[in-house]
Scaffold this motif. Structure first.
Motif: not given
Length: 335
Positions: A270-273, A289-293, A328-330
């Motif tokens: 969760t922290i990475i994403m 995670g989100k920024n780098a896709g 699950a996080i999304q």
């Protein structure tokens, strides 16, 4: 021959030719480009602080070492999600009546390209430390230190932005405080992002190299044959350091971290994403995670590197486990 003997005719003709060339070579193409290249929908203009930061960027010669153009070759893919296009620079406006603005595309990459550095490294804390002395976060850096953009105060005020600088990099007692110019320069760097194309097409990178998975991998589902160490160096090492010990007062250590060693990897993922902002003693972690896709395979490789390096001995996570946790996080609210 009388024409060449009369200086008035000679210089008058030269001046007329200069005007004609200026109109057809400079003015008409410039007007045509302005009409045919508009900013992308959703592209944000620079704030006042970012505009001032851009002027500081120019004044300090940063463009000599940093480009702002992602070429359409696969080797440039790490600098942006898509190749740069003319519309990316159309938002630039004249500084005033007499001065044009600088596009800052650059010609040399002594340092990394900055086209999307606001996405790659949006952390204000990291950027301030890096400006004060790049060797604090990147030991191999050859970038000069911009320490004159900071002040040292024995008793900073509540309004001051204190920069976490290790004691060995200080030449006098006190706390390092960012000046207005330093904050403006960081505001400009944070504003450097790529706007999504209207049709959602990311653009095409040419000459892509085929990446082969490692057939000798002990468990292909654990790391998909990817080099977790290299991925960590690209996305995490600037803050958490090569030895995983982080930077005291700025970036937390991963070595011996209870989050990294936890049997349940959900919080770590969760922290990475999504990033993290719940520790007063450390700076805000961006959503790497989100920024780098990052793909599940890449995240699994990074997590396994962190969970088994620097004396850490947590169990490895599988790609399938990461995929399930990401789904699950999304689905969680406010994510």
């Amino acid at each position: 021959m009388d024409f060449f003997d009369n200086h008035k005719n000679l210089f008058g003709a030269a001046f007329l030719l200069f005007l004609i060339l200026t109109v057809f070579v400079a003015l008409i193409p410039a007007v045509n480009n302005d009409k045919n290249n508009a900013p992308l929908p959703g592209q944000q203009a620079l704030s006042d602080d970012a505009m001032a930061g851009k002027a500081i960027f120019v004044a300090n010669g940063c463009v000599a070492c940093h480009t702002q153009q992602v070429r359409n070759v696969d080797m440039d893919k790490k600098w942006g999600k898509r190749p740069s296009i003319a519309a990316d620079y159309a938002v630039n406006k004249r500084t005033d009546l007499w001065r044009n603005t600088a596009t800052l595309m650059g010609t040399e990459r002594t340092g990394p390209d900055l086209t999307a550095v606001g996405t790659r490294q949006p952390s204000k804390e990291w950027n301030l430390v890096h400006l004060f002395n790049p060797r604090i976060v990147v030991k191999e850096s050859i970038m000069p230190a911009y320490s004159w953009l900071f002040e040292t105060k024995k008793e900073p005020s509540k309004q001051d932005v204190v920069v976490s600088v290790p004691a060995q990099y200080l030449d006098q007692e006190g706390s390092v405080v960012a000046t207005k110019e330093a904050l403006q320069l960081v505001a400009y760097l944070q504003s450097l992002v790529q706007t999504e194309l209207p049709d959602g097409v990311a653009g095409r990178f040419l000459y892509k190299k085929e990446v082969k998975n490692n057939p000798e991998s002990s468990n292909a589902d654990n790391d998909a044959g990817l080099d977790g160490s290299a991925l960590y160096a690209t996305h995490c090492q600037a803050c958490h350091q090569q030895n995983g010990e982080g930077l005291k007062g700025a970036f937390p250590p991963l070595k011996g971290s209870p989050v990294v060693l936890n049997e349940n990897p959900e919080l770590m993922l969760t922290i990475i994403m999504n990033g993290y902002d719940a520790r007063e003693e450390f700076g805000v972690m961006p959503a790497v995670g989100k920024n780098a896709g990052l793909k599940p395979e890449e995240i699994a490789a990074i997590m396994n590197h962190e969970r088994t390096s620097w004396g850490n001995s947590a169990r490895k996570v599988s790609v399938s486990e990461v995929k399930k946790l990401m789904e699950a996080i999304q689905q969680l609210p406010n994510q």
